[in-house]
Motif scaffolding. Structure first.
Motif, PDB file in Angstrom:
ATOM      1  N   PRO A 262      24.345  40.879  34.807  1.00  0.00           N
ATOM      2  CA  PRO A 262      25.412  41.532  35.406  1.00  0.00           C
ATOM      3  C   PRO A 262      26.535  41.826  34.390  1.00  0.00           C
ATOM      4  CG  PRO A 262      25.935  39.229  35.774  1.00  0.00           C
ATOM      5  CD  PRO A 262      24.366  39.499  35.246  1.00  0.00           C
ATOM      6  N   ARG A 263      27.287  42.986  34.636  1.00  0.00           N
ATOM      7  CA  ARG A 263      28.354  43.461  33.936  1.00  0.00           C
ATOM      8  C   ARG A 263      29.588  42.525  34.083  1.00  0.00           C
ATOM      9  NH1 ARG A 263      27.885  48.469  31.549  1.00  0.00           N
ATOM     10  NH2 ARG A 263      26.001  49.713  31.851  1.00  0.00           N
TER      11      ARG A 263
ATOM     12  N   VAL B  29      31.817  33.461  49.672  1.00  0.00           N
ATOM     13  CA  VAL B  29      32.057  34.671  48.969  1.00  0.00           C
ATOM     14  C   VAL B  29      33.145  34.591  47.532  1.00  0.00           C
ATOM     15  CG1 VAL B  29      33.124  37.131  49.365  1.00  0.00           C
ATOM     16  CG2 VAL B  29      31.879  35.927  51.303  1.00  0.00           C
ATOM     17  N   PRO B  30      32.133  34.884  46.535  1.00  0.00           N
ATOM     18  CA  PRO B  30      33.170  34.841  45.267  1.00  0.00           C
ATOM     19  C   PRO B  30      33.963  36.075  45.038  1.00  0.00           C
ATOM     20  CG  PRO B  30      30.850  35.539  44.740  1.00  0.00           C
ATOM     21  CD  PRO B  30      30.889  35.060  46.239  1.00  0.00           C
ATOM     22  N   GLN B  31      34.868  35.882  44.530  1.00  0.00           N
ATOM     23  CA  GLN B  31      35.999  37.044  44.445  1.00  0.00           C
ATOM     24  C   GLN B  31      36.065  37.157  42.660  1.00  0.00           C
ATOM     25  OE1 GLN B  31      39.796  36.527  46.205  1.00  0.00           O
ATOM     26  NE2 GLN B  31      38.787  36.747  48.272  1.00  0.00           N
TER      27      GLN B  31
ATOM     28  N   LEU C 241      26.324  37.934  42.883  1.00  0.00           N
ATOM     29  CA  LEU C 241      27.556  38.335  42.114  1.00  0.00           C
ATOM     30  C   LEU C 241      27.803  39.713  41.979  1.00  0.00           C
ATOM     31  CD1 LEU C 241      26.828  35.702  39.079  1.00  0.00           C
ATOM     32  CD2 LEU C 241      28.263  35.243  41.132  1.00  0.00           C
ATOM     33  N   LYS C 242      27.227  40.517  42.810  1.00  0.00           N
ATOM     34  CA  LYS C 242      27.089  42.089  42.440  1.00  0.00           C
ATOM     35  C   LYS C 242      28.658  42.423  42.961  1.00  0.00           C
ATOM     36  CE  LYS C 242      22.542  43.155  43.507  1.00  0.00           C
ATOM     37  NZ  LYS C 242      21.376  43.861  44.318  1.00  0.00           N
ATOM     38  N   LYS C 243      29.497  42.041  43.760  1.00  0.00           N
ATOM     39  CA  LYS C 243      30.770  42.347  43.931  1.00  0.00           C
ATOM     40  C   LYS C 243      31.956  41.621  43.491  1.00  0.00           C
ATOM     41  CE  LYS C 243      29.235  44.665  48.385  1.00  0.00           C
ATOM     42  NZ  LYS C 243      29.475  44.856  49.654  1.00  0.00           N
TER      43      LYS C 243
ATOM     44  N   PHE D 160      36.948  31.778  45.244  1.00  0.00           N
ATOM     45  CA  PHE D 160      36.297  32.247  46.338  1.00  0.00           C
ATOM     46  C   PHE D 160      37.213  32.520  47.652  1.00  0.00           C
ATOM     47  CE2 PHE D 160      33.107  30.514  43.616  1.00  0.00           C
ATOM     48  CZ  PHE D 160      31.922  30.786  43.959  1.00  0.00           C
ATOM     49  N   SER D 161      37.006  33.265  48.426  1.00  0.00           N
ATOM     50  CA  SER D 161      37.241  33.118  49.839  1.00  0.00           C
ATOM     51  C   SER D 161      37.085  32.095  50.570  1.00  0.00           C
ATOM     52  CB  SER D 161      36.768  34.478  50.465  1.00  0.00           C
ATOM     53  OG  SER D 161      36.913  35.939  49.811  1.00  0.00           O
TER      54      SER D 161
END
Length: 427
Positions: free
Chosen positions: A85-86, A133-135, A153-155, A182-183
């Motif tokens: 991932p970037r 949900v990871p932020q 991990l895309k978002k 994370f949320s």
């Protein structure tokens, strides 16, 4: 020669040469110095203005200078192999990590914004597998990302920081170089491990006024290991998403539902029908009433809130002198302290279709509401006897003993029922 100097140096330089005293020799020397200066500082070739406008971001003139103090944003990067991932690379002086960690450690912030802080490879991986949900994810080496599911991990905002920065903000003695925001997980939307669901038992745990983070984390870990179906936390308990509780829980938060901040009136709504609620108590009123210590220490009264009840007892003694009838005194006594039968923890207390155990904190003990709930469901006091003179077990040890004993009884009960179905009684 003069024309060549004008072509090379321009009108301004040619005029300067003409103005210099000393004739043509002095002018030629000055011209050579000018050419050497141009070689050291070459002229930058600018593209046409139309191309500049096309390359510039919309809404700002490309010729307009940048605001004072503005730093160029970090460019997205990839791993050296070009895969993965970037992520962003934090610039020197980037304070995002410190601000995020400081804020996420505040319970007020967690409640208001619904965010939690997770640290460590295993804990973050368990959270991702359960659907959390990871932020934002801060990491020190790209290798940390390779061990996490990339599709989840895309978002997520990925920021690479120096290990020293993580070490400065981490609570761990040996940080792993991975911190995530994370949320706050919703138990109704989580996906718990299939092996955990297969081994789940009709056994629930209720935590009453547990305020020690280490004890609560250990209790959650024992509840997951014993196969509890859920854990309920009443108001007054420590926040289960506090970093110390998360570390002590060792991933238990993402293996079974944890429902926090509940009022006693709503506890029964989260329990299966026909659940029998029992309470843990280190004080056996059948044998120790005469030896009861009134020093006010939690260890002297077990997990039941004896100091509170002693105050109530003093109030009842005062009322006894003013009351006009024995019925009034008896009614006041029943209102203060529900009566429950007692039995040792190893005796069968899982006869009902489902069972629940209430564990109280060591400082304040069980509340009166917990005793009333147990009384209304036909529950009992579960006693863990210890050698006289030995201090009572702490709440985490007591919960572990009772939960694994409950697991043993439920598994034995299931085995006996299966045997009866396989070999039904004759006649």
């Amino acid at each position: 020669m003069a024309a060549l100097r004008r072509l090379t140096l321009g009108p301004a330089a040619a005029g300067l040469l003409r103005a210099q005293p000393g004739g043509a020799g002095a002018g030629a020397a000055a011209g050579r110095r000018w050419v050497r200066a141009l070689r050291r500082s070459p002229v930058r070739v600018l593209p046409p203005r139309k191309e500049q406008g096309a390359a510039a971001p919309a809404g700002r003139d490309p010729a307009e200078p940048k605001p004072k103090g503005a730093r160029p944003g970090p460019a997205p990067e990839r791993s050296p192999a070009g895969l993965g991932p970037r992520y962003e690379k934090a610039e020197p002086g980037d304070r995002r990590l410190g601000k995020v960690v400081t804020i996420a450690k505040s319970k007020k912030f967690r409640d208001q914004h619904g965010k939690i802080l997770l640290e460590g490879q295993r804990l973050i991986k368990d959270a991702l597998d359960a659907g959390a949900v990871p932020q934002t994810l801060f990491f020190s080496t790209v290798g940390h990302l390779k061990e996490l599911p990339e599709e989840k991990l895309k978002k997520t905002t990925l920021v690479k920081v120096k290990f020293e920065d993580i070490k400065n903000w981490s609570d761990l003695i040996a940080p792993q170089g991975l911190i995530g925001i994370f949320s706050r997980p919703d138990h109704a939307k989580m996906t718990y491990p299939a092996v955990q669901l297969r081994n789940s038992l009709p056994l629930s745990l209720i935590c009453d006024n547990l305020r020690d983070p280490g004890n609560l984390g250990t209790i959650l870990r024992s509840a997951a290991g014993a196969g509890c179906s859920k854990v309920l936390l009443t108001k007054g308990c420590v926040d289960p998403w506090e970093p110390k509780v998360l570390r002590a829980g060792m991933g238990a938060h993402f293996r079974l539902p944890i429902i926090a901040n509940l009022e006693w009136e709503s506890i029964s709504n989260y329990l299966p029908t026909d659940t029998q609620v029992h309470v843990a108590d280190s004080h056996d009123p059948r044998t120790q009433d005469k030896m009861e210590d009134v020093s006010g220490k939690a260890s002297s009264y077990g997990w039941v809130s004896r100091p509170h009840n002693l105050k109530a007892q003093i109030g009842r003694e005062d009322l006894a002198f003013d009351s006009e009838s024995e019925e009034e005194e008896q009614g006041t006594d029943e209102a203060w302290f529900p009566e429950l039968d007692t039995q040792c923890y190893h005796e069968n207390w899982t006869r009902a279709p489902a069972a629940a155990v209430v564990i109280g904190g060591e400082t304040h003990g069980l509340s009166t509401e917990a005793l009333r709930l147990a009384e209304s469901t036909g529950g009992k006091r579960l006693i863990i006897p210890v050698v006289p003179g030995v201090d009572s077990l702490n709440s985490a040890m007591a919960a572990s003993i009772l939960l694994f004993e409950g697991k043993r009884q439920l598994q034995l009960k299931e085995k006996q029922e299966s045997k009866r179905q396989k070999f039904p009684a004759l006649g």
